[in-house]
Design a protein around this motif. Sequence first.
Motif, PDB file in Angstrom:
ATOM      1  N   ALA A 102      14.633 -41.493  61.969  1.00  0.00           N
ATOM      2  CA  ALA A 102      14.643 -41.024  63.332  1.00  0.00           C
ATOM      3  C   ALA A 102      14.321 -39.606  63.310  1.00  0.00           C
ATOM      4  N   LEU A 103      14.831 -38.608  62.475  1.00  0.00           N
ATOM      5  CA  LEU A 103      14.132 -37.343  62.610  1.00  0.00           C
ATOM      6  C   LEU A 103      12.744 -37.493  61.964  1.00  0.00           C
ATOM      7  N   MET A 104      12.366 -37.843  61.166  1.00  0.00           N
ATOM      8  CA  MET A 104      11.035 -37.913  60.801  1.00  0.00           C
ATOM      9  C   MET A 104      10.068 -38.616  61.850  1.00  0.00           C
ATOM     10  N   ALA A 105      10.463 -39.352  62.562  1.00  0.00           N
ATOM     11  CA  ALA A 105       9.593 -39.785  63.756  1.00  0.00           C
ATOM     12  C   ALA A 105       9.442 -38.719  64.866  1.00  0.00           C
ATOM     13  N   ALA A 106      10.697 -38.273  65.149  1.00  0.00           N
ATOM     14  CA  ALA A 106      10.847 -36.809  66.184  1.00  0.00           C
ATOM     15  C   ALA A 106       9.677 -35.932  65.593  1.00  0.00           C
ATOM     16  N   LEU A 107       9.916 -35.547  64.259  1.00  0.00           N
ATOM     17  CA  LEU A 107       9.064 -34.421  63.797  1.00  0.00           C
ATOM     18  C   LEU A 107       7.616 -34.915  64.038  1.00  0.00           C
ATOM     19  N   LEU A 120       3.974 -38.526  57.112  1.00  0.00           N
ATOM     20  CA  LEU A 120       3.649 -39.968  57.159  1.00  0.00           C
ATOM     21  C   LEU A 120       3.935 -40.356  58.587  1.00  0.00           C
ATOM     22  N   ALA A 121       4.778 -39.849  59.113  1.00  0.00           N
ATOM     23  CA  ALA A 121       5.164 -40.567  60.735  1.00  0.00           C
ATOM     24  C   ALA A 121       4.055 -39.962  61.515  1.00  0.00           C
ATOM     25  N   PHE A 122       3.757 -38.811  61.354  1.00  0.00           N
ATOM     26  CA  PHE A 122       2.529 -38.254  61.984  1.00  0.00           C
ATOM     27  C   PHE A 122       1.286 -38.785  61.936  1.00  0.00           C
ATOM     28  N   GLY A 123       0.923 -39.333  60.566  1.00  0.00           N
ATOM     29  CA  GLY A 123      -0.090 -40.219  60.534  1.00  0.00           C
ATOM     30  C   GLY A 123      -0.321 -41.448  60.998  1.00  0.00           C
ATOM     31  N   ALA A 165       4.310 -24.267  74.771  1.00  0.00           N
ATOM     32  CA  ALA A 165       4.778 -25.956  74.575  1.00  0.00           C
ATOM     33  C   ALA A 165       4.570 -26.057  73.020  1.00  0.00           C
ATOM     34  N   ALA A 166       3.679 -25.563  72.467  1.00  0.00           N
ATOM     35  CA  ALA A 166       3.490 -25.609  71.008  1.00  0.00           C
ATOM     36  C   ALA A 166       4.761 -25.114  70.196  1.00  0.00           C
ATOM     37  N   GLY A 167       5.029 -23.992  70.767  1.00  0.00           N
ATOM     38  CA  GLY A 167       6.201 -23.160  70.219  1.00  0.00           C
ATOM     39  C   GLY A 167       7.593 -23.983  70.234  1.00  0.00           C
ATOM     40  N   LEU A 168       7.719 -24.832  71.421  1.00  0.00           N
ATOM     41  CA  LEU A 168       8.598 -25.520  71.818  1.00  0.00           C
ATOM     42  C   LEU A 168       8.719 -26.637  70.787  1.00  0.00           C
ATOM     43  N   CYS A 169       7.571 -27.489  70.809  1.00  0.00           N
ATOM     44  CA  CYS A 169       7.443 -28.579  69.739  1.00  0.00           C
ATOM     45  C   CYS A 169       7.809 -28.199  68.416  1.00  0.00           C
ATOM     46  N   TRP A 170       7.532 -26.921  67.980  1.00  0.00           N
ATOM     47  CA  TRP A 170       7.710 -26.578  66.506  1.00  0.00           C
ATOM     48  C   TRP A 170       8.926 -25.785  66.292  1.00  0.00           C
ATOM     49  N   GLY A 171       9.794 -25.535  67.238  1.00  0.00           N
ATOM     50  CA  GLY A 171      11.136 -24.766  67.310  1.00  0.00           C
ATOM     51  C   GLY A 171      12.052 -25.882  66.167  1.00  0.00           C
ATOM     52  N   MET A 172      11.848 -27.022  66.470  1.00  0.00           N
ATOM     53  CA  MET A 172      12.819 -28.103  65.861  1.00  0.00           C
ATOM     54  C   MET A 172      12.463 -28.112  64.316  1.00  0.00           C
TER      55      MET A 172
END
Length: 297
Positions: free
Chosen positions: A218-223, A31-34, A2-9
């Motif tokens: 949008a892409l930063m929020a997804a990341l 910044l989005a993560f925080g 699951a982590a690999g799927l999340c990180w693949g992007m």
Amino acid sequence: MAAGLCWGMIFSVPVLLPSYSPLALSAGRYLAFGLIVLLPAWLDRRRLAALGAADWKKALELALVGNLLYYCGIAFAAQHAGAPITAAIIGTLPVVIAISGNLVDKQVRWRRLALPLLLIGGGLALIHGREFGRAAVDTGGGDYLLGIAGALFALFCWTWYPLRNAAWIARRPQLSMTAWATAQGLATLPLALAAFVALAWLPDHDWPLGADPLRFVALMAALGLIASWLGTLFWNVASRALPATLSGQLIVFETLFGLAFAYALRSEWPDTASAVGIALLVAGVVVGVRACRPETP
């Protein structure tokens, strides 16, 4: 997995935002993560309050190297050498971390690791060899070499990160994995905010949101949500449950999903050499899982 799927992007996003600098992409993502983890931080405030000064210091250290610096290297490499070759180089992490982890804790005899590491190494060599020629033609020699340097820097950062993270988790058996993932997000926030403010002084950046603000946000929020928070949570669970030698090999799924997204972005299927390489990677992981099981007396 699951982590690999999340990180693949993470390898394809810099290609989708070619006008943004690696620092802008790294600062935007974290910044989005925080900001995203502020809600789970509030809901989990009691367990976060139980963390000591040493925990927060370690979270800040891990956030700097494993988050900001690592993704700066990834973004730089993907934009200069291409997403597939970057994913292939980062894909050597299963071999590098397995060897590094076994040097630290010696949980598995080297002869049991030989076959899975050989399969993984062979698969990565096939993918790497195929992408090397294409990326060199597409990007030019100078840019390509700079991209390789960025990927190697990212490789170093994430060889260091999981070993340090797993060691800290092992020393804190009472540590909640959800709280620890959230703590790393909170520790990333001031670092990402400082980097984002620093972008205002860069001459080629249309501060604050760049030339394509809607796509960037949008892409930063997804990341931030998928690749950072969920990926960190899944990885922390894996780090507690599995030895570093095994979890290091399972990072191969980041490469597989990264390649899948990169080929989808190109609207093409991998050629025969790349397909065989992917098959060897999967075979190496399967054999590696068996090799890392406790030996029967």
